[in-house]
Design a protein around this motif. Structure first.
Motif, PDB file in Angstrom:
ATOM      1  N   LYS A  84      -0.929  -2.510   5.273  1.00 17.71           N
ATOM      2  CA  LYS A  84       0.312  -3.186   4.885  1.00 17.71           C
ATOM      3  C   LYS A  84       0.799  -2.666   3.544  1.00 17.71           C
ATOM      4  O   LYS A  84       1.958  -2.279   3.395  1.00 17.71           O
TER       5      LYS A  84
ATOM      6  N   HIS B  64      -1.188 -11.643   4.027  1.00 20.39           N
ATOM      7  CA  HIS B  64      -2.172 -11.757   5.100  1.00 20.39           C
ATOM      8  C   HIS B  64      -2.308 -13.213   5.513  1.00 20.39           C
ATOM      9  O   HIS B  64      -3.167 -13.574   6.297  1.00 20.39           O
TER      10      HIS B  64
ATOM     11  N   GLU C 215       2.031  -9.300  -1.279  1.00 24.50           N
ATOM     12  CA  GLU C 215       1.225 -10.511  -1.466  1.00 24.50           C
ATOM     13  C   GLU C 215       1.524 -11.196  -2.795  1.00 24.50           C
ATOM     14  O   GLU C 215       0.615 -11.406  -3.599  1.00 24.50           O
TER      15      GLU C 215
HETATM   16  N1  LIG Z   1      -5.912   5.892  -2.409  1.00 22.41           N
HETATM   17  C1  LIG Z   1      -6.527   5.789  -1.217  1.00 22.41           C
HETATM   18  N2  LIG Z   1      -7.305   6.778  -0.755  1.00 22.41           N
HETATM   19  C2  LIG Z   1      -7.909   6.671   0.438  1.00 22.41           C
HETATM   20  N3  LIG Z   1      -7.821   5.612   1.263  1.00 22.41           N
HETATM   21  C3  LIG Z   1      -7.064   4.590   0.858  1.00 22.41           C
HETATM   22  C4  LIG Z   1      -6.381   4.605  -0.401  1.00 22.41           C
HETATM   23  N4  LIG Z   1      -5.704   3.444  -0.539  1.00 22.41           N
HETATM   24  C5  LIG Z   1      -5.966   2.731   0.570  1.00 22.41           C
HETATM   25  N5  LIG Z   1      -6.774   3.406   1.416  1.00 22.41           N
HETATM   26  C6  LIG Z   1      -7.252   2.954   2.737  1.00 22.41           C
HETATM   27  O1  LIG Z   1      -6.128   2.765   3.556  1.00 22.41           O
HETATM   28  C7  LIG Z   1      -6.282   1.606   4.353  1.00 22.41           C
HETATM   29  C8  LIG Z   1      -5.110   0.673   4.146  1.00 22.41           C
HETATM   30  O2  LIG Z   1      -5.128   0.177   2.839  1.00 22.41           O
HETATM   31  P1  LIG Z   1      -4.069  -0.873   2.344  1.00 22.41           P
HETATM   32  O3  LIG Z   1      -4.286  -1.089   0.900  1.00 22.41           O
HETATM   33  O4  LIG Z   1      -2.724  -0.426   2.758  1.00 22.41           O
HETATM   34  O5  LIG Z   1      -4.496  -2.162   3.154  1.00 22.41           O
HETATM   35  P2  LIG Z   1      -3.837  -3.600   3.171  1.00 22.41           P
HETATM   36  O6  LIG Z   1      -3.362  -3.839   4.536  1.00 22.41           O
HETATM   37  O7  LIG Z   1      -2.850  -3.723   2.078  1.00 22.41           O
HETATM   38  O8  LIG Z   1      -5.087  -4.522   2.887  1.00 22.41           O
HETATM   39  P3  LIG Z   1      -5.189  -5.845   1.992  1.00 22.41           P
HETATM   40  O9  LIG Z   1      -4.724  -6.976   2.818  1.00 22.41           O
HETATM   41  O10 LIG Z   1      -6.659  -5.932   1.716  1.00 22.41           O
HETATM   42  O11 LIG Z   1      -4.381  -5.616   0.755  1.00 22.41           O
HETATM   43  C9  LIG Z   1      -7.609   0.978   3.971  1.00 22.41           C
HETATM   44  O12 LIG Z   1      -8.555   1.308   4.944  1.00 22.41           O
HETATM   45  C10 LIG Z   1      -7.950   1.627   2.663  1.00 22.41           C
HETATM   46  O13 LIG Z   1      -9.338   1.791   2.538  1.00 22.41           O
END
Ligand SMILES: Nc1ncnc2c1ncn2[C@@H]1O[C@H](COP(=O)(O)OP(=O)(O)OP(=O)(O)O)[C@@H](O)[C@H]1O
Ligand SMILES: [Mg+2]
Lengths: 372, 304
Positions: A43, A198, A160
């Motif tokens: 997200k 979330h 968020e």
């Molecule tokens: N800089 C980065 N380098 C490598 N992988 C990353 C990086 N940033 C995020 N990820 C990976 O990309 C995926 C998505 O991350 P993201 O932060 O977009 O999740 P999210 O949906 O926002 O989760 P949350 O609800 O915990 O914030 C995750 O599996 C994370 O480990």
């Protein structure tokens, strides 16, 4: 003019991890779009790509009529509210609000006017001369909101924004943000919003439409009611709704045209027009039924699964009944006034799904094969 | 102390006389505190004794210097300061202080600007060979200074910078002090990026983000960098010795040495008097900025 379009947008991080797998999303002008999904479903990545804080490794993002793939964040006509507020710690609230306008060389009196307007909308006038560390969480979040609002962006992005607040404040901020969105719409300058959360309560109450994501894929984009009543697949079905929908592996067969569901050693025949909706051959499926749509009946009743009560949760206005049906866990929600108070743990009960509310998902793909 | 107040009830109306045990405990606490503070004071004194002696001796006559071991002068005189200030050269010590300042100020400013730029690059941006480049920056930290002295000298000689301040300024103005780069990088790593991202969304360019957002948050670290550089440069002897040859460009550190060279019977009182003066700027600056200094070296102490 400011609709937002994502076309086959992909993101592969520097370490080779593919976080976003070619997603397509259309956010209409003035629409409040919520992105939800479990932690790590990308997200934030998606939102940050829209903002320009993260590069796009494939596809195209358009804001209005412009492809913004290679524009810096400041030129995209967006404003963002961060989870940790991200106020500039060494600037007073007033300068925090006006920083973006100053960079654009807007005349002083215009900035002053805008600051007054925004701070009165958000009721932060008396905080203007404070530093961010002198603010409470709720106040800081209002300032962060003001910093976004003051720029009159085409698209608002929220990541968020309420997750650091306590439950009560969160509820009131929720209302404040939706009110603000309505107000801008009524004033004839509708704001397109992409809101990441979330929390499904936030998603259901705030969104015009909700985009449910999983592992970098979009599962379904629909308005809250449709999402709840007609989930496209078992993931969305399980994700939306409290308590979670019961999802039970079953075998589907027919008996004189009527569908028969077998879970473990038990079989039920479902009438109520399920047959007309079903778009599947017999075979392995997943039965989905919301806890609210299971009625508790005496054990052995026709069309009901027989189970043993494993737990009872009294919630005041309703009772959550947990039962074990041949190894499968079921939850039923019963209004307190309909609940038989003699029932206790270990008792045998029947659980009858409401045939009109049953969802059948393909066991392999998870797709809903019972949508009419 | 805390123990004392824990034991004796502090109630206002409580006039109950202390019991035997309480009295004993109190006495014990007092004795132990006396011993601890006494010991601390003693060791502290031992450490600053050379400094105290230096200051005391600078008010002695040259004859008294080695005849009495006490640091307290018998007949206090400021003759050492007066003669020392005049020096045996055509210049007064004031000239040397100005030279020192003239070396220090551009160097400190250059260091602050260049190290911030370089550290910001390392801490916040991805570019090819970043790991390798950063490793080489850190490696220069471990390299003994003497190794580079001769090639550096030859280089500056060929450019024709000898007997000017350029060899002292330029390396620092090009982030030559890896230690400071490292220090700022560490400090930056502890600061969340959200603020910078918010600034970019607000329309700030990279440079504007650095100037308006990052530098203000870096202030404590930058103050320590400037302080360190100030003190090290003030005390630097070898650098000026190698590159500066005409007396009129000598900084304080070299000038002190000068007075030892030229006088046959060493005028120790003059040397000590000027040493005291040479210490003064560093000490003053340190005490004025002590608060920020400590904040800066205990890096990462940024409240979100
Ligand atoms: N800089 C980065 N380098 C490598 N992988 C990353 C990086 N940033 C995020 N990820 C990976 O990309 C995926 C998505 O991350 P993201 O932060 O977009 O999740 P999210 O949906 O926002 O989760 P949350 O609800 O915990 O914030 C995750 O599996 C994370 O480990
Ligand atoms: Mg996130």
């Amino acid at each position: 003019m400011a609709q937002l379009q994502l076309r086959s947008v992909e993101k592969t991080y520097g370490n080779g991890f593919k976080a976003v797998h070619g997603i397509n999303l259309d956010v209409k002008e003035g629409e409040f779009m919520v992105l939800v999904g479990p932690s790590g479903c990308a997200k934030s990545t998606t939102l940050r790509m829209i903002a320009g804080l993260e590069t796009i490794t494939g596809g195209e993002i358009r804001i209005g009529d412009q492809v913004v793939n290679d524009l810096v964040p400041g030129k995209r006509g967006i404003a963002m509210v961060f989870q940790n507020y991200a106020l500039y710690p060494h600037m007073k609230v007033r300068r925090n609000l006006s920083f973006g306008l100053k960079l654009k060389r807007i005349p002083k009196d215009k900035i002053e006017e805008a600051t007054q307007e925004v701070s009165s909308i958000l009721e932060i006038e008396q905080l203007l001369e404070r530093l961010p560390k002198q603010l409470s969480g709720g106040q800081a979040q209002r300032v962060a909101l003001g910093r976004a609002l003051i720029k009159h962006p085409e698209v608002f992005l929220f990541d968020e924004p309420l997750s650091n607040l306590d439950a009560k404040l969160r509820a009131s901020m929720r209302v404040r943000i939706t009110d603000l969105h309505k107000r801008l719409r009524n004033e004839g300058r509708p704001a397109t919003v992409v809101y990441v959360t979330h929390d499904q309560v936030e998603a259901m109450t705030m969104g015009d439409r909700i985009c449910v994501m999983k592992d970098g894929h979009i599962m379904q984009v629909d308005d809250p009611a449709t999402l709840y009543e007609r989930p496209a697949n078992d993931f969305v079905a399980g994700f939306i709704g409290m308590p979670e929908m019961n999802l039970v592996p079953c075998a589907l067969s027919r008996n004189g045209g009527l569908p028969v569901l077998s879970a473990g050693s038990q079989q039920i025949t479902v009438g109520d027009g399920l047959a007309d909706r079903l778009k599947a051959e017999d075979g392995k499926v997943t039965l989905g039924i919301r806890p609210q749509h299971l009625s508790v009946v005496p054990a052995g009743t026709d069309g009901a699964f027989n189970g043993t009560i494993t737990n009872l949760e009294f919630m005041g206005h309703e009772v959550n009944l947990h039962a074990d049906v041949d190894g499968a866990a079921f939850v039923a929600v019963v209004p307190s006034e309909d609940f038989d108070n003699n029932l206790k743990r270990g008792d045998k009960v029947g659980l009858r799904p409401d045939g009109r509310r049953i969802h059948i998902f393909d066991a392999a793909s998870g797709a809903n094969i019972s949508l009419s | 102390m805390a123990m004392l107040s824990d034991i004796s009830p502090k109630g206002r109306g409580d006039r109950r006389p202390p019991t035997q045990i309480e009295l004993k405990l109190r006495r014990k606490a007092r004795v132990s505190a006396t011993i601890r503070y006494g010991l601390l004071t003693l060791i502290g004194l031992l450490m600053v004794y050379p400094l105290i002696w230096l200051i005391g001796a600078s008010f002695k006559t040259n004859a008294e210097m080695f005849t009495s071991p006490s640091f307290w002068p018998n007949e206090p005189t400021v003759q050492g300061y007066i003669d020392g200030w005049k020096t045996s050269t055509p210049y007064t010590f004031g000239k040397f202080f100005l030279n020192s300042l003239w070396i220090i100020i551009p160097k400190v400013i250059g260091t602050a600007i260049s190290c911030t730029l370089v550290a910001y690059g390392f801490a916040r941006f991805e570019f090819p060979f970043k790991k390798f480049l950063f490793a080489s920056v850190i490696a220069t930290l471990l390299l003994p200074n003497v190794v580079t002295r001769i090639p550096q000298y030859l280089l500056f000689r060929d450019i024709g910078w000898l007997d000017s301040f350029l060899p002292l300024w330029v390396p620092s103005a090009m982030a030559g002090d890896a230690f400071f780069v490292f220090m700022i990088v560490q400090f930056l790593r502890a600061i969340p990026r959200d603020m910078e991202e918010a600034a970019r969304v607000d329309g700030a360019t990279t440079l504007q983000t650095l100037v308006y957002i990052v530098v203000p948050m870096l202030t404590p670290a930058l103050i320590s960098v400037c302080l360190f550089q100030f003190m090290w440069t003030m005390n630097d002897f070898l650098g000026p010795l190698i590159y500066v040859s005409s007396v009129e460009k000598y900084p304080v550190s070299l000038a002190l040495k000068l007075s030892i060279d030229t006088t046959e019977a060493f005028a120790w009182n003059q040397i000590l008097a000027m040493s005291v003066l040479a210490l003064a700027p560093s000490l003053t600056v340190f005490f004025l900025a002590q608060k920020y200094f400590i904040e800066g070296i205990s890096a990462g102490g940024v409240k979100g």
